[in-house]
Design a protein around this motif. Sequence first.
Motif, short mmCIF file in Angstrom:
data_model
loop_
_atom_site.label_atom_id
_atom_site.label_comp_id
_atom_site.label_asym_id
_atom_site.label_seq_id
_atom_site.Cartn_x
_atom_site.Cartn_y
_atom_site.Cartn_z
N ASP A 80 0.76 -1.07 0.06
CA ASP A 80 0.01 0.07 0.08
C ASP A 80 0.89 1.12 -0.03
OD1 ASP A 80 -2.11 -1.70 -0.25
OD2 ASP A 80 -2.65 -1.56 2.17
N LYS A 81 1.95 1.14 -0.79
CA LYS A 81 2.88 2.55 -0.83
C LYS A 81 3.23 2.60 -2.40
CE LYS A 81 3.93 3.15 3.61
NZ LYS A 81 5.40 2.81 4.22
N ALA A 82 3.24 3.98 -2.80
CA ALA A 82 3.46 4.19 -4.05
C ALA A 82 4.50 5.33 -4.06
CB ALA A 82 2.03 4.66 -4.62
N ILE A 83 5.02 5.51 -5.37
CA ILE A 83 6.38 6.50 -5.66
C ILE A 83 6.17 6.70 -7.08
CG2 ILE A 83 8.27 5.18 -5.80
CD1 ILE A 83 9.60 6.77 -3.56
N ALA A 84 6.91 8.21 -7.23
CA ALA A 84 7.14 8.16 -8.51
C ALA A 84 8.74 8.85 -8.30
CB ALA A 84 6.43 9.13 -9.57
N GLY A 85 9.61 8.90 -9.28
CA GLY A 85 10.82 9.67 -9.44
C GLY A 85 11.60 9.29 -10.61
N SER A 86 12.65 10.06 -10.53
CA SER A 86 13.56 10.03 -11.84
C SER A 86 14.38 9.02 -11.73
CB SER A 86 14.27 11.38 -11.96
OG SER A 86 13.40 12.47 -12.02
N ALA A 87 14.67 8.07 -12.91
CA ALA A 87 15.46 7.06 -12.88
C ALA A 87 17.15 7.46 -12.96
CB ALA A 87 15.14 5.97 -14.09
N VAL A 88 17.78 6.97 -11.99
CA VAL A 88 19.22 6.68 -11.94
C VAL A 88 19.23 5.32 -12.39
CG1 VAL A 88 21.28 6.60 -10.88
CG2 VAL A 88 19.60 8.87 -10.85
N THR A 89 19.69 5.09 -13.65
CA THR A 89 19.91 3.69 -14.09
C THR A 89 21.18 3.07 -13.82
OG1 THR A 89 20.65 4.01 -16.40
CG2 THR A 89 18.26 4.15 -15.74
N ILE A 90 21.21 1.71 -13.53
CA ILE A 90 22.32 0.82 -13.13
C ILE A 90 22.36 -0.33 -13.91
CG2 ILE A 90 24.02 -0.25 -11.43
CD1 ILE A 90 22.21 1.43 -9.35
N SER A 91 23.33 -0.77 -14.76
CA SER A 91 23.48 -1.93 -15.28
C SER A 91 24.87 -2.70 -14.73
CB SER A 91 23.88 -1.67 -16.89
OG SER A 91 24.36 -3.00 -17.52
N ALA A 92 24.52 -3.95 -14.10
CA ALA A 92 25.46 -4.49 -13.30
C ALA A 92 25.68 -5.79 -13.53
CB ALA A 92 25.24 -4.34 -11.78
N PRO A 93 26.66 -6.48 -13.47
CA PRO A 93 26.99 -7.95 -13.58
C PRO A 93 26.22 -8.72 -12.53
CG PRO A 93 28.84 -6.73 -13.54
CD PRO A 93 28.12 -5.83 -12.95
N PRO A 94 25.84 -9.86 -12.96
CA PRO A 94 25.12 -10.85 -11.84
C PRO A 94 25.94 -10.98 -10.55
CG PRO A 94 25.67 -12.11 -13.78
CD PRO A 94 26.17 -10.56 -14.05
N GLY A 95 25.43 -10.53 -9.51
CA GLY A 95 26.31 -10.91 -8.35
C GLY A 95 27.26 -9.76 -7.91
N ASP A 96 27.08 -8.65 -8.46
CA ASP A 96 28.14 -7.79 -8.32
C ASP A 96 27.36 -6.36 -8.14
OD1 ASP A 96 30.26 -5.60 -8.74
OD2 ASP A 96 31.49 -7.35 -9.52
N ASN A 97 27.48 -5.96 -6.93
CA ASN A 97 26.74 -4.53 -6.59
C ASN A 97 27.69 -3.26 -6.49
OD1 ASN A 97 27.98 -4.48 -4.26
ND2 ASN A 97 26.32 -4.43 -2.91
N TRP A 98 28.96 -3.40 -7.32
CA TRP A 98 29.89 -2.07 -7.17
C TRP A 98 29.17 -0.90 -7.71
CZ3 TRP A 98 35.52 -2.53 -9.48
CH2 TRP A 98 36.33 -1.79 -8.69
N MET A 99 28.60 -0.99 -8.77
CA MET A 99 27.98 0.09 -9.41
C MET A 99 26.83 0.80 -8.61
SD MET A 99 30.15 0.09 -11.77
CE MET A 99 29.69 1.61 -12.77
N ILE A 100 26.53 0.22 -7.50
CA ILE A 100 25.29 0.74 -6.94
C ILE A 100 26.01 1.85 -6.08
CG2 ILE A 100 23.67 0.78 -4.99
CD1 ILE A 100 23.01 -2.06 -5.80
N HIS A 101 27.26 1.65 -5.48
CA HIS A 101 28.16 2.78 -4.82
C HIS A 101 28.50 3.99 -5.75
CE1 HIS A 101 28.76 0.81 -1.03
NE2 HIS A 101 29.05 -0.38 -1.55
N VAL A 102 28.79 3.41 -6.97
CA VAL A 102 28.97 4.89 -7.89
C VAL A 102 27.83 5.43 -8.36
CG1 VAL A 102 29.67 5.26 -10.49
CG2 VAL A 102 30.91 3.21 -9.09
N ALA A 103 26.55 4.75 -8.34
CA ALA A 103 25.41 5.39 -8.81
C ALA A 103 24.93 6.32 -7.82
CB ALA A 103 24.23 4.35 -9.09
#
Lengths: 224, 224, 224, 224, 224, 224
Positions: free
Chosen positions: F48-71
């Motif tokens: 019961d929650k909703a949101i809208a926002g601007s996309a900051v996109t991330i393309s990441a390899p499987p099992g690797d979250n390094w780019m989230i820090h960058v994003a």
Amino acid sequence: MQNVVVQDIARAAPEVIAKLGAAGVASVHEAQGRTGLMASRMRPIQQDKAIAGSAVTISAPPGDNWMIHVAIEQLREGDVLVLAPTAPCDMGYFGDLLATSAMARGCRALVIDAGVRDTKDLRQMDFLVWSSAVSAQGTVKETLGSVNVPIICAGAAVHPGDVIVADDDGVCIVPRESAGSVLAAAEKRLAGEEEKRQRLAAGELGLDIYDMRGRLAEKGLRYV
Amino acid sequence: MQNVVVQDIARAAPEVIAKLGAAGVASVHEAQGRTGLMASRMRPIQQDKAIAGSAVTISAPPGDNWMIHVAIEQLREGDVLVLAPTAPCDMGYFGDLLATSAMARGCRALVIDAGVRDTKDLRQMDFLVWSSAVSAQGTVKETLGSVNVPIICAGAAVHPGDVIVADDDGVCIVPRESAGSVLAAAEKRLAGEEEKRQRLAAGELGLDIYDMRGRLAEKGLRYV
Amino acid sequence: MQNVVVQDIARAAPEVIAKLGAAGVASVHEAQGRTGLMASRMRPIQQDKAIAGSAVTISAPPGDNWMIHVAIEQLREGDVLVLAPTAPCDMGYFGDLLATSAMARGCRALVIDAGVRDTKDLRQMDFLVWSSAVSAQGTVKETLGSVNVPIICAGAAVHPGDVIVADDDGVCIVPRESAGSVLAAAEKRLAGEEEKRQRLAAGELGLDIYDMRGRLAEKGLRYV
Amino acid sequence: MQNVVVQDIARAAPEVIAKLGAAGVASVHEAQGRTGLMASRMRPIQQDKAIAGSAVTISAPPGDNWMIHVAIEQLREGDVLVLAPTAPCDMGYFGDLLATSAMARGCRALVIDAGVRDTKDLRQMDFLVWSSAVSAQGTVKETLGSVNVPIICAGAAVHPGDVIVADDDGVCIVPRESAGSVLAAAEKRLAGEEEKRQRLAAGELGLDIYDMRGRLAEKGLRYV
Amino acid sequence: MQNVVVQDIARAAPEVIAKLGAAGVASVHEAQGRTGLMASRMRPIQQDKAIAGSAVTISAPPGDNWMIHVAIEQLREGDVLVLAPTAPCDMGYFGDLLATSAMARGCRALVIDAGVRDTKDLRQMDFLVWSSAVSAQGTVKETLGSVNVPIICAGAAVHPGDVIVADDDGVCIVPRESAGSVLAAAEKRLAGEEEKRQRLAAGELGLDIYDMRGRLAEKGLRYV
Amino acid sequence: MQNVVVQDIARAAPEVIAKLGAAGVASVHEAQGRTGLMASRMRPIQQDKAIAGSAVTISAPPGDNWMIHVAIEQLREGDVLVLAPTAPCDMGYFGDLLATSAMARGCRALVIDAGVRDTKDLRQMDFLVWSSAVSAQGTVKETLGSVNVPIICAGAAVHPGDVIVADDDGVCIVPRESAGSVLAAAEKRLAGEEEKRQRLAAGELGLDIYDMRGRLAEKGLRYV
């Protein structure tokens, strides 16, 4: 009606069954108003083989193949075993020994919404199988089910004696009572297809043969 | 025990391994009390081929095939590579170059709960594969795993040196220590099956051969 | 841009397309930085066949194949039909009649994230199919879609005129504009692989050829 | 019997329906011999709510919700809409407008082997839903289906007027004709359970209450 | 070792178990080198609840819950039942009566790679469940399994007496022997996280806290 | 365009974004011609929650979250992180520390076609997540991806700066350029719905409001 074996079931005429098999699953399915098709998880373990036969149905608990032994006694020449487990199960209910026994009674195919094993042997024996899984996992013989009662197999209702049509496209059920009329419709359909096949092969377009251009335009299709 | 390569593993006797392969997955699985079978998502990329060999195990991160290179150095004649990713992954860890390398060291098969690629080439090389996916998606070489440690692959525990038996029905693991006794049980089982096969082929029913009628009646099965 | 048919699309050079097909999905996918691969649910209905061609794209509603008829008119020699339903669907959008028509216009393959039927016939006609399902379930012709608009098929973006490369490993899309450079990269890669294949076949290890030992040790791999 | 709307269907007695709802899915399923349960993919969009009602059935094409409008006219106080698509589909057939209309006619629940949308609104309206998906994807109104014909929904046969019992454990169908006897069996079962619950809560073991120890030993269970 | 009940199992110290539960699944999983996690199909039937306890393991046939009765006798205060079926199964092995019995012996949770029922009642009783399905489908009591033997549950190896840690993120197994050292590592990790949480909340970037910029540049990341 | 971070992206007007969020996924999806919806496997971890926002996109390899820090460094007030792995992956890329960091930069939601962990904490922080899995399985930081490049996430194309609308029904993407016109269409649609809701609540039928009876009869619907 549980834990029963119905021994005396009616079957369609052999020549009707054979012709339904020759018509194939897609044509038969169309001919009976797009009903009776099993879910697409039902896949053959062999390729480019087709069959039609009378259903001897089995309702069995998950992981228990006892009722297959009971069902084999009920088989007659030209029958197809059809097994639906009472809950989703991928275990190997059926292998080369049961196939040997079924073939000795004139049955050449199994349709099962569960697993089979000895698949290489089954192919070599030319015993045909459509199943939702392949698994070597063995089953027990502890809990009763029923033979030749109505079942729901992979989403399709099957009554004992219904005609099973199976090929590379899947498995379709034709109710016994309507086998003749469905065959007539399927053959009519196939005849119509042959003429269209030749026109299409010659380069005519379906857009023209089926006269679709007007309705497409009316619906709003735009060429850009 | 992470990021290690165990170099010196024990293997079962070659003739025992060969005979387990000849017995096949279904028989071996039954012979060891229905244990050791991998999940049914493990499917062969070839048809009607079987193999048995000693497991060289690989625990690898998802999308990282670095440890396969490490494992290949550990291979001996008759070994089978067995790879379990540490999380579900359908990427193509293995292709024709790695197969060439593995074959040069006497390995003829791969069992992998993930994807492979170059499947046409692998079939032509007669390098056998059982996998849960086929995918051209390449992997990286960045994160360590381990070689020849105990793994869980497609739901089955595999220790390095265990006997892998694989055919069209799936993949079964025989613990190295029990390879001999499982073989004895499998061969006894197969001998018993042959006699039953002949009786069933002659039209005898399993209901009678296995003496099931009394117990079925006792449980309440009704014939109508 | 909905309910439109784009009639005039650019295509890559036939010789580039042919060579991309010869390079194969895995090499092409690597050569373009591991992009453009469709999901692994896209499987061939035939074995050991490969193709490359120019995409004629179709966006169609679930269970409605009307736009395939529209698309066939847009086909030229060497094209590949690529259909993405607007929601997941396993119905049989395509069979032997549509294949006959497509072949009459020079198209030899279909890539569809949905079902096909008449699979035995399609194999006999040598019309190649990569699909996410096989199903005899027929579709309707009621709702418009579009032809030759950008689509997302099985997770990959496809623009009309892009090069489709498909073989036993799956389906990869090469953007038309980069077809030449991807081909160059793929051929360079294949040349490099051949030299490595020979060294690996002779027993050299990837650990040495790719000089991995130092980095493995640095990362902490221990041999025990 | 296609493209028909059956207007006059029989329903079970309201007080029987209400009591079946109070008994709950697990008890009712047991009471009728473990039949009639829909597949476990049917999940509620709300929690800790239960319902029972008379089935108004809908057979609809994938991605086409036209027949829901037709079905709503057939609803009476206490009915439950039950929709089975003719092929697997996860699109959102139903949202708050249709729920408003159904509630205006006395219907408070939907069972659908496909998707729904506006789920937050539906929860706020206290309109109950069991579905196999949640999706905002809209449907068309182009192809006929049928209302109040027998259907197979999520693996269970449903006839119009059958009693639908649904709670957090899933959805079960009680044939209208046997609603009374199933209720009697369910209430008997529940009464027996209450006595056992108290004994179990007091620390007695099922092994003793159900007298299992002898049979376990006989089967070969060993305590070590 | 089949069809056995191991009666005397060792357990970890209660205070260690409690603290592992407080640390939570993600921290514990990290602390033991990212091992021991069950597959992500294991979901809680409740929300925002966590538990830790000693595993009493059950290996049971698909669709047969007999061994749960046997296992309950082996429960002690603080234990968690962990059941792995010998083949995939979504049936409802466990409901409120078994939960009542388990709670009477001090057990407050079940981890099962299969189905449960009476989920509303279980939530009301505050009996916690992590399962791969919810289903009202009942099971039989016909075939033996084992209690307190090593099992593989949802891809993770579980020995009797291992510590089960479960929360909204899933289920993790800590081998009994390493419970103390894993707890120490988890608590160290949590302490380190708290300091980082404050810096991150204040607006510092992980890029700086973890000193990632140099290595990202070295790998070739370009800002444009 | 690989291994890049695009730093300067355009965003839609905040008031347009807010109103799109208020309109909700189903209305927005309809308003833009039923495009842009992610696959139904994308489910919220909250209700019961909703949101809208601007996309900051991330393309990441499987099992690797390094780019989230960058994003995270690229986030501005009102942004939503959108991550697509380059192959299917259910691992836990994101937990409470990353959420703390993202919230410190004004981001309140994540859309990820993979797994998340610390879900209880995330709910308590009111950080909203739509994901295809929940898993405690940690990832590595070894392989680059990209930030703010076009991605395909759960079957939908997302460009950086596109408007993400997410609620209980799923996730929909509105291209930045068309945000205003889509909002206008959505609000018009909602206004029309309100009038229909009142008529339906008063008992009028959709059959009459939408004037369907004639077309149904024409198509052949029969009332019996």
